[in-house]
Design an enzyme around this catalytic site. Structure first.
Site, PDB file in Angstrom:
ATOM      1  CB  ILE A  43      -0.968  -0.025   1.197  1.00  0.00           C
ATOM      2  CG1 ILE A  43      -2.135   0.950   0.936  1.00  0.00           C
ATOM      3  CG2 ILE A  43      -0.261   0.284   2.513  1.00  0.00           C
ATOM      4  CD1 ILE A  43      -3.291   0.783   1.897  1.00  0.00           C
TER       5      ILE A  43
ATOM      6  CG  ASP B  99      -0.425   1.230  12.145  1.00  0.00           C
ATOM      7  OD1 ASP B  99      -0.410   1.234  13.375  1.00  0.00           O
ATOM      8  OD2 ASP B  99      -0.654   2.229  11.452  1.00  0.00           O
TER       9      ASP B  99
HETATM   10  N1  APR Z   1       0.603  -3.161   2.226  1.00  0.00           N
HETATM   11  C1  APR Z   1      -0.669  -3.629   2.157  1.00  0.00           C
HETATM   12  N2  APR Z   1      -1.188  -4.514   3.021  1.00  0.00           N
HETATM   13  C2  APR Z   1      -0.379  -4.954   4.008  1.00  0.00           C
HETATM   14  C3  APR Z   1       0.962  -4.512   4.169  1.00  0.00           C
HETATM   15  C4  APR Z   1       1.441  -3.570   3.221  1.00  0.00           C
HETATM   16  N3  APR Z   1       2.688  -3.083   3.279  1.00  0.00           N
HETATM   17  N4  APR Z   1       1.496  -5.141   5.258  1.00  0.00           N
HETATM   18  C5  APR Z   1       0.539  -5.963   5.744  1.00  0.00           C
HETATM   19  N5  APR Z   1      -0.585  -5.860   5.003  1.00  0.00           N
HETATM   20  C6  APR Z   1      -1.854  -6.576   5.142  1.00  0.00           C
HETATM   21  C7  APR Z   1      -1.846  -7.859   5.934  1.00  0.00           C
HETATM   22  O1  APR Z   1      -1.288  -8.914   5.161  1.00  0.00           O
HETATM   23  C8  APR Z   1      -3.338  -8.024   6.184  1.00  0.00           C
HETATM   24  O2  APR Z   1      -3.952  -8.595   5.041  1.00  0.00           O
HETATM   25  O3  APR Z   1      -2.761  -5.749   5.855  1.00  0.00           O
HETATM   26  C9  APR Z   1      -3.843  -6.570   6.317  1.00  0.00           C
HETATM   27  C10 APR Z   1      -4.183  -6.130   7.736  1.00  0.00           C
HETATM   28  O4  APR Z   1      -3.320  -6.791   8.656  1.00  0.00           O
HETATM   29  P1  APR Z   1      -2.649  -5.994   9.887  1.00  0.00           P
HETATM   30  O5  APR Z   1      -1.673  -5.024   9.369  1.00  0.00           O
HETATM   31  O6  APR Z   1      -2.189  -7.031  10.867  1.00  0.00           O
HETATM   32  O7  APR Z   1      -3.858  -5.146  10.509  1.00  0.00           O
HETATM   33  P2  APR Z   1      -5.029  -5.597  11.497  1.00  0.00           P
HETATM   34  O8  APR Z   1      -5.384  -7.030  11.366  1.00  0.00           O
HETATM   35  O9  APR Z   1      -6.098  -4.563  11.320  1.00  0.00           O
HETATM   36  O10 APR Z   1      -4.363  -5.432  12.947  1.00  0.00           O
HETATM   37  C11 APR Z   1      -4.096  -4.117  13.395  1.00  0.00           C
HETATM   38  O11 APR Z   1      -1.866  -4.668  14.034  1.00  0.00           O
HETATM   39  O12 APR Z   1      -0.026  -3.648  13.170  1.00  0.00           O
HETATM   40  C12 APR Z   1      -0.882  -3.642  14.226  1.00  0.00           C
HETATM   41  O13 APR Z   1      -0.867  -1.338  14.937  1.00  0.00           O
HETATM   42  C13 APR Z   1      -1.653  -2.352  14.310  1.00  0.00           C
HETATM   43  O14 APR Z   1      -2.471  -2.934  16.463  1.00  0.00           O
HETATM   44  C14 APR Z   1      -2.829  -2.821  15.107  1.00  0.00           C
HETATM   45  C15 APR Z   1      -3.112  -4.189  14.528  1.00  0.00           C
END
Ligand code: APR
Length: 170
Positions: free
Chosen positions: A11, A34
């Site tokens: 992203i 994130d």
């Molecule tokens: N670009 C796009 N998508 C991504 C990227 C990236 N660089 N990195 C990870 N993802 C995807 C993951 O593979 C997953 O499909 O984003 C989606 C959401 O996963 P998470 O990042 O783990 O988010 P979430 O499940 O909402 O958990 C949020 O995790 O990182 C912490 O601070 C955040 O506490 C919060 C929690």
């Protein structure tokens, strides 16, 4: 009517007006998407997040994008639901993440927006149900956004999103 497109990639590399991060309530950054966005935007993002934290699950808040390159105008921080089995309103909270993010995108005049698969990573929301919620909510929210990109970071998520988009074709 907003066009929804599924893309496979990072992203932080999307050329859009606004990208959405799947944050936690502190808005200080974390792992997953994130963490990637905070790394790309630099330390000022956490400082900006701290200034407007906390962000409740289902809500969304906006900051500048700082060092993100390609440059986007804003980052929208939204907090998804932690999956606890599906009987604690998780679906409604996830829908609110997409709805509130679009409302903020409209406030800032964005015409293109990129969403990650919110809550489907660390927070454990089942990917297929999350995909349906994302598509239904984006389609049912009045917005001036022209294109919403659903960015999959892996092939499984890409396939799940693509299947949901085709199954829910208008
Ligand atoms: N670009 C796009 N998508 C991504 C990227 C990236 N660089 N990195 C990870 N993802 C995807 C993951 O593979 C997953 O499909 O984003 C989606 C959401 O996963 P998470 O990042 O783990 O988010 P979430 O499940 O909402 O958990 C949020 O995790 O990182 C912490 O601070 C955040 O506490 C919060 C929690």
């Amino acid at each position: 009517m907003v066009t929804i497109e599924v893309v496979l990639g990072d992203i932080t590399g999307q050329r859009v007006d606004v990208i959405v991060t799947a944050a936690n309530e502190s808005l200080l950054g974390g792992g997953g998407v994130d963490g990637a966005i905070h790394r790309a935007a630099g330390p000022r993002l956490a400082q900006a997040g701290a200034a407007i934290a906390p962000c409740d699950p289902g809500d969304a808040k906006v900051t500048a994008a700082f060092d993100l390159d390609p440059p986007v105008r804003h980052i929208i921080h939204t907090v998804g639901p932690v999956w606890e089995g599906g009987t604690y309103g998780e679906a409604d909270v996830l829908a609110a993440c997409y709805r509130r993010s679009l409302r903020l995108a409209d406030e800032f005049g964005a015409r293109t927006i990129a969403f990650p698969a919110i809550a489907t990573g660390v927070y454990g929301f089942p990917a297929a149900q999350a995909a349906r919620i994302a598509i239904d909510t984006i389609r049912s929210t009045a917005t001036a956004v022209d294109i919403a990109y659903l960015v999959a970071f892996d092939q499984d998520t890409y396939d799940t999103l693509t299947t949901a988009l085709h199954d829910q074709a208008q």
